[in-house]
Design an enzyme around this catalytic site. Sequence first.
Site, short mmCIF file in Angstrom:
data_model
loop_
_atom_site.label_atom_id
_atom_site.label_comp_id
_atom_site.label_asym_id
_atom_site.label_seq_id
_atom_site.Cartn_x
_atom_site.Cartn_y
_atom_site.Cartn_z
N GLU A 287 0.91 -1.16 0.00
CA GLU A 287 0.00 0.00 0.00
C GLU A 287 0.94 1.20 0.00
OE1 GLU A 287 -3.35 -0.93 0.95
OE2 GLU A 287 -2.89 -2.94 1.68
N1 LIG Z 1 -1.79 3.26 0.76
C1 LIG Z 1 -1.90 3.21 2.08
O1 LIG Z 1 -2.76 2.55 2.62
C2 LIG Z 1 -0.95 3.99 2.93
C3 LIG Z 1 -1.22 4.13 4.29
C4 LIG Z 1 -0.34 4.86 5.08
C5 LIG Z 1 0.79 5.44 4.53
N2 LIG Z 1 1.02 5.29 3.20
C6 LIG Z 1 2.19 5.92 2.59
O2 LIG Z 1 3.32 5.78 3.45
C7 LIG Z 1 4.21 6.87 3.30
C8 LIG Z 1 4.54 7.47 4.65
O3 LIG Z 1 5.08 6.51 5.48
P1 LIG Z 1 6.65 6.38 5.74
O4 LIG Z 1 7.28 7.72 5.70
O5 LIG Z 1 6.80 5.54 6.96
O6 LIG Z 1 7.11 5.56 4.45
P2 LIG Z 1 8.54 4.87 4.17
O7 LIG Z 1 8.43 4.25 2.84
O8 LIG Z 1 9.64 5.80 4.42
O9 LIG Z 1 8.65 3.74 5.30
C9 LIG Z 1 7.67 2.72 5.43
C10 LIG Z 1 8.29 1.56 6.20
O10 LIG Z 1 9.35 1.02 5.43
C11 LIG Z 1 10.54 0.98 6.22
N3 LIG Z 1 11.68 1.11 5.32
C12 LIG Z 1 12.22 2.22 4.80
N4 LIG Z 1 13.26 1.90 4.00
C13 LIG Z 1 13.35 0.55 4.02
C14 LIG Z 1 14.20 -0.40 3.40
N5 LIG Z 1 15.18 -0.03 2.59
N6 LIG Z 1 13.98 -1.71 3.64
C15 LIG Z 1 13.00 -2.11 4.47
N7 LIG Z 1 12.17 -1.25 5.11
C16 LIG Z 1 12.33 0.05 4.87
C17 LIG Z 1 10.38 2.14 7.20
O11 LIG Z 1 11.24 1.98 8.30
C18 LIG Z 1 8.92 1.98 7.54
O12 LIG Z 1 8.75 0.93 8.46
C19 LIG Z 1 3.49 7.85 2.39
O13 LIG Z 1 3.97 7.70 1.09
C20 LIG Z 1 2.03 7.40 2.48
O14 LIG Z 1 1.25 7.77 1.39
C21 LIG Z 1 0.20 4.58 2.40
#
Ligand SMILES: NC(=O)c1ccc[n+]([C@@H]2O[C@H](COP(=O)([O-])OP(=O)(O)OC[C@H]3O[C@@H](n4cnc5c(N)ncnc54)[C@H](O)[C@@H]3O)[C@@H](O)[C@H]2O)c1
EC number: 1.2.1.88
Length: 516
Positions: A287
Amino acid sequence: MIPYRPEPLTDFSVSQNRESFAIALAHVQAQVGKTYPLIIGGETVDTGRYLESYNPSAKTELIGRVAKAGKPEIEQALCAAQRAFASWSETPVVDRAALLFKTAAILRRRKHEFSAWMLLESGKSRAEADADTAEAIDFLEYYGRQMLDLSQRGDAALTPFPGEDNHMEYIPLGVGAIIPPWNFPLAIVTGMTVSAVVAGNTVLLKPASQTPIIAYKMMEALMEAGLPAGVVNFVPGDPEEIGDFMVEHPDIRFISFTGSKHVGLRMNELAAKRIPGQRWIKRFVAEMGGKDAIVVDEGFDIDLAARIIVQSAFGFSGQKCSACSRVIAHASLYDPLIERVAALTRELKVGDVRDEAHFTGPVIDEKAFAKVTSYIDIGKQEGRLVAGGEASQERGYFVQPTVFADVAPTARLMQEEIFGPVVAFAKASSFEEAIAMANQTEFGLTGSVLTRDREHIAYARRKFHVGNLYFNRKCTGAVVGVHPFGGFQMSGTDSKAGGPDYLLLFTQPKAISELL
Ligand SMILES: NC(=O)c1ccc[n+]([C@@H]2O[C@H](COP(=O)([O-])OP(=O)(O)OC[C@H]3O[C@@H](n4cnc5c(N)ncnc54)[C@H](O)[C@@H]3O)[C@@H](O)[C@H]2O)c1
Ligand SMILES: N[C@@H](CCC=O)C(=O)O
């Protein structure tokens, strides 16, 4: 079993509710600054290396520290999860569902306490945090019931065949990695974890680095409800250190990810590569982000449209994947609508969410502050600033809700996910043009259309390509079981959290036939 009903939200205009919340907040405030371990195979593990979590409203206030998992702890957690899979995958579905129902009861009893942790750790206002806790309870109640249904669904769908006894069972996949974001630090963490677990899988949960304490609190609730050792292994850590290692590991059968497009796409590539020793094609459920639009049609009530836009754009400082970041308004009401939105935006009070007067809290951290303010600078080049534009990180990471007018649909402000309190307006000369502009994005998560014209409603139902399409209401606030949630295109893998098909993503159907 009573049918699923969404958890009611707390009415904070009732003084007794405000007082109960204040008591919970004081209770939580007295507990900040503690250190939390990893949980692997039901045992606590302290690695001596810590992630620190600070209050984004008051950036020097430590909320807590969690032990950091490294690669050796990920290996241990995988072993624990594999051991637990042997028994958990064969645990009767009713018992797996009961774990979720008990956890829901715990969360419900301590609702304000969980919300208060979120207020401090993520900067959510009371109302936003309360909705987050309610959604976590909903996921538990909904997925528990969905799994009970799914365990009956296979056989019921088969065509009887003379002389054979036929069955179809939805069996679990194996050990999965659960990688949630920080912005729904209880609801999404809970939903992603328990959907996989109730289906019979065991998991490694790596919470977002910004909100590990509330994730730990969820673990406590699951353990209090009787979570068997090794079914959920809590392994916070630095994504740069353990992220790729988890995703690429040959023993990981599936990855459930919610987060940004950038990280999701990279993970998808890594997960698709077969690693020596890997005996399956990894399932990847993602997502991801959004660039969600509200389309305002000719003749729609301007004040109502402005209220819907402000709520959708600035609730939780626009830090929702569903948040409205683009408004496409018909030329006939474009100028007065912007004026009204700007006026309402200027009325919003920004500050520490412990003060009830503050509708808008901080953005999550220094990195988000830098990103959002850089987009405000870009907006000043690409459009006309009509409200907000200021920011301060002196005490917490506060950005004034900001409105830009006259932005081209192809501008960066209209194309890139900002994930902060910034909304941009573009003008359309017809309804059809407005829908075409709304679709002019690589994302496809939510969208709202504000119109009283039934033909336009029918047109948008066919043409507006988003996973969650709303009419005459805000584009945020999907309710579990009521509005299954998830987007198209670069917004993810088209899955629907809180929907009747979601658990299928964590199962594999096995067909069994016996000749009589
Ligand atoms: N579509 C949905 O249902 C939904 C819901 C909530 C948030 N979001 C999206 O999430 C984003 C915001 O959240 P965020 O800042 O935590 O996103 P992010 O992509 O920075 O991080 C998400 C998760 O991935 C982990 N992560 C980051 N780099 C990684 C890697 N290289 N390997 C493994 N894990 C890694 C982070 O620690 C975190 O747990 C926004 O883009 C938002 O739109 C989408
Ligand atoms: N499900 C939430 C959004 C989750 C993403 O941030 C909503 O509908 O507003």
